[in-house]
Design a protein around this motif. Structure first.
Motif, PDB file in Angstrom:
ATOM      1  N   VAL A 228      16.743  -4.853   3.101  1.00 26.18           N
ATOM      2  CA  VAL A 228      16.435  -3.538   3.674  1.00 26.18           C
ATOM      3  C   VAL A 228      15.784  -3.725   5.050  1.00 26.18           C
ATOM      4  N   SER A 229      16.347  -3.072   6.072  1.00 28.56           N
ATOM      5  CA  SER A 229      15.811  -3.220   7.421  1.00 28.56           C
ATOM      6  C   SER A 229      14.421  -2.603   7.516  1.00 28.56           C
ATOM      7  N   ARG A 230      13.669  -3.021   8.523  1.00 28.75           N
ATOM      8  CA  ARG A 230      12.320  -2.511   8.735  1.00 28.75           C
ATOM      9  C   ARG A 230      12.343  -1.004   8.947  1.00 28.75           C
ATOM     10  N   ALA A 231      13.340  -0.541   9.722  1.00 24.92           N
ATOM     11  CA  ALA A 231      13.430   0.890  10.023  1.00 24.92           C
ATOM     12  C   ALA A 231      13.699   1.688   8.744  1.00 24.92           C
ATOM     13  N   LYS A 232      14.620   1.178   7.946  1.00 24.32           N
ATOM     14  CA  LYS A 232      14.963   1.866   6.699  1.00 24.32           C
ATOM     15  C   LYS A 232      13.814   1.832   5.706  1.00 24.32           C
ATOM     16  N   ALA A 233      13.038   0.750   5.759  1.00 24.31           N
ATOM     17  CA  ALA A 233      11.945   0.587   4.804  1.00 24.31           C
ATOM     18  C   ALA A 233      10.734   1.426   5.188  1.00 24.31           C
ATOM     19  N   ASP A 234      10.687   1.859   6.425  1.00 26.01           N
ATOM     20  CA  ASP A 234       9.461   2.476   6.945  1.00 26.01           C
ATOM     21  C   ASP A 234       8.866   3.597   6.093  1.00 26.01           C
ATOM     22  N   PRO A 235       9.687   4.571   5.653  1.00 26.46           N
ATOM     23  CA  PRO A 235       9.085   5.632   4.819  1.00 26.46           C
ATOM     24  C   PRO A 235       8.517   5.090   3.508  1.00 26.46           C
ATOM     25  N   VAL A 236       9.179   4.100   2.935  1.00 29.00           N
ATOM     26  CA  VAL A 236       8.704   3.529   1.676  1.00 29.00           C
ATOM     27  C   VAL A 236       7.393   2.776   1.896  1.00 29.00           C
ATOM     28  N   ILE A 237       7.331   2.052   3.006  1.00 27.34           N
ATOM     29  CA  ILE A 237       6.107   1.319   3.347  1.00 27.34           C
ATOM     30  C   ILE A 237       4.960   2.307   3.500  1.00 27.34           C
ATOM     31  N   ARG A 238       5.248   3.404   4.187  1.00 29.57           N
ATOM     32  CA  ARG A 238       4.188   4.401   4.394  1.00 29.57           C
ATOM     33  C   ARG A 238       3.736   5.044   3.091  1.00 29.57           C
ATOM     34  N   ASP A 239       4.698   5.351   2.225  1.00 28.58           N
ATOM     35  CA  ASP A 239       4.350   5.918   0.916  1.00 28.58           C
ATOM     36  C   ASP A 239       3.493   4.945   0.108  1.00 28.58           C
ATOM     37  N   SER A 240       3.898   3.691   0.100  1.00 24.55           N
ATOM     38  CA  SER A 240       3.173   2.702  -0.702  1.00 24.55           C
ATOM     39  C   SER A 240       1.748   2.537  -0.194  1.00 24.55           C
ATOM     40  N   LEU A 241       1.594   2.508   1.132  1.00 23.62           N
ATOM     41  CA  LEU A 241       0.248   2.356   1.691  1.00 23.62           C
ATOM     42  C   LEU A 241      -0.593   3.606   1.426  1.00 23.62           C
ATOM     43  N   ALA A 242       0.060   4.774   1.459  1.00 26.33           N
ATOM     44  CA  ALA A 242      -0.675   6.012   1.176  1.00 26.33           C
ATOM     45  C   ALA A 242      -1.182   6.006  -0.269  1.00 26.33           C
ATOM     46  N   LEU A 243      -0.371   5.465  -1.177  1.00 26.31           N
ATOM     47  CA  LEU A 243      -0.761   5.426  -2.589  1.00 26.31           C
ATOM     48  C   LEU A 243      -2.039   4.626  -2.807  1.00 26.31           C
ATOM     49  N   VAL A 244      -2.246   3.597  -1.998  1.00 25.02           N
ATOM     50  CA  VAL A 244      -3.449   2.785  -2.167  1.00 25.02           C
ATOM     51  C   VAL A 244      -4.529   3.156  -1.139  1.00 25.02           C
ATOM     52  N   GLY A 245      -4.319   4.273  -0.435  1.00 23.11           N
ATOM     53  CA  GLY A 245      -5.345   4.777   0.476  1.00 23.11           C
ATOM     54  C   GLY A 245      -5.470   4.014   1.777  1.00 23.11           C
ATOM     55  N   LEU A 246      -4.400   3.330   2.186  1.00 25.05           N
ATOM     56  CA  LEU A 246      -4.492   2.521   3.400  1.00 25.05           C
ATOM     57  C   LEU A 246      -3.461   2.919   4.455  1.00 25.05           C
ATOM     58  N   ALA A 247      -3.073   4.194   4.441  1.00 19.67           N
ATOM     59  CA  ALA A 247      -2.062   4.659   5.394  1.00 19.67           C
ATOM     60  C   ALA A 247      -2.469   4.369   6.841  1.00 19.67           C
TER      61      ALA A 247
END
Ligand code: ADP
Ligand code: ADP
Length: 225
Positions: A103-122
């Motif tokens: 998965v490219s970085r660009a495509k992964a970006d929303p998922v990365i942001r969601d995952s970080l938001a889940l752990v409070g580190l957005a």
């Protein structure tokens, strides 16, 4: 019906150490299962076998995958040490398991942001691991394990190296996260407190070679505060 099943599992390492002997263990969907026992009783070995890291010497390990059509079905693994790549940003660290799937970085970006938001580190996507506290690094490794939206989260004494206050906080964070995601959690610990506080079921393992000595059902856990 279990999502992971170990049946008559034995594991002897090449140096002759017998880590598991006839272990029988079923993990049921949605439960928070703690594997509790003294150091060296084979908890990590059992967890690693569940993740497909290493092979059992005998017996059967079966993992029920979700529909391949669904995006879920992976196993997320959180190690005792955060093991972040120090040269990469928080976001790029979380990207890693997706990157390994092409998965490219660009495509992964929303998922990365969601995952970080889940752990409070957005707000820390662009930070480097050295800029984070121990607890924050651990939350990044949890976010990384969540990036593939796993249905099963396997955690190997994830908070053992942290101070008690941070650990309490992360216990609560993990309970909330689990409630939100609805995933199954298998949590290896040698802390009675942690297992009683978080799990719906505790499997107690005896000193080596790893064997289950008892199973304890706990009332549904509730986060503090
Ligand atoms: P726990 O997680 O309960 O502390 P482990 O599963 O890590 O226990 O280890 C169980 C036993 O297997 C211990 O005696 C440990 O020293 C041994 N062991 C673990 N990994 C290996 C390995 N790669 N090679 C040889 N022995 C190992
Ligand atoms: P943790 O429980 O994540 O280890 P600490 O109490 O060690 O957090 O926090 C270390 C520093 O980082 C503190 O100053 C804290 O305010 C800050 N910090 C931790 N998490 C966040 C966050 N999500 N947003 C902003 N600052 C944070």
């Amino acid at each position: 019906e279990p999502v992971v099943s170990l049946s008559g599992v034995g594991k002897t390492f090449s140096n002759g150490t017998m880590a598991l002997d006839n272990l029988n263990l079923d993990v049921f969907p949605g439960e928070f299962l703690s594997l509790l026992g003294p150091s060296g009783c084979g908890k990590s070995t059992a967890l690693r076998l569940m993740a497909g890291l290493g092979r059992a010497t005998c017996g059967e390990v079966s993992i029920v995958r979700h529909d391949p059509g669904e995006h879920r079905g992976d196993i997320g693994f959180v190690f005792q040490e955060p093991t972040l790549m120090p040269w990469a940003t928080v976001a790029d660290n979380v990207w890693l398991p997706l990157r390994l799937k092409g998965v490219s970085r660009a495509k992964a970006d929303p998922v990365i942001r969601d995952s970080l938001a889940l752990v409070g580190l957005a707000a820390f996507a662009g930070a480097y691991p050295r800029e984070l506290s121990g607890g924050m690094k651990m939350r990044v490794s949890i976010a990384r394990a969540l990036a593939t939206k796993p249905s099963i989260l396997l955690m190997d004494e994830p908070f053992a190296a942290l101070d008690e206050i941070t650990r309490f906080r992360l216990n609560d964070d993990l309970l909330r996260l689990k409630a939100e995601l609805g995933c199954t959690v298998v949590f290896v610990t040698h802390s009675v407190y942690e297992s009683v506080y978080m799990s719906s079921r505790i499997v107690v393992m005896a000193a080596r070679p790893g064997r289950v000595v008892s199973t304890i059902e706990v009332d549904a856990p509730m986060p503090r505060g």
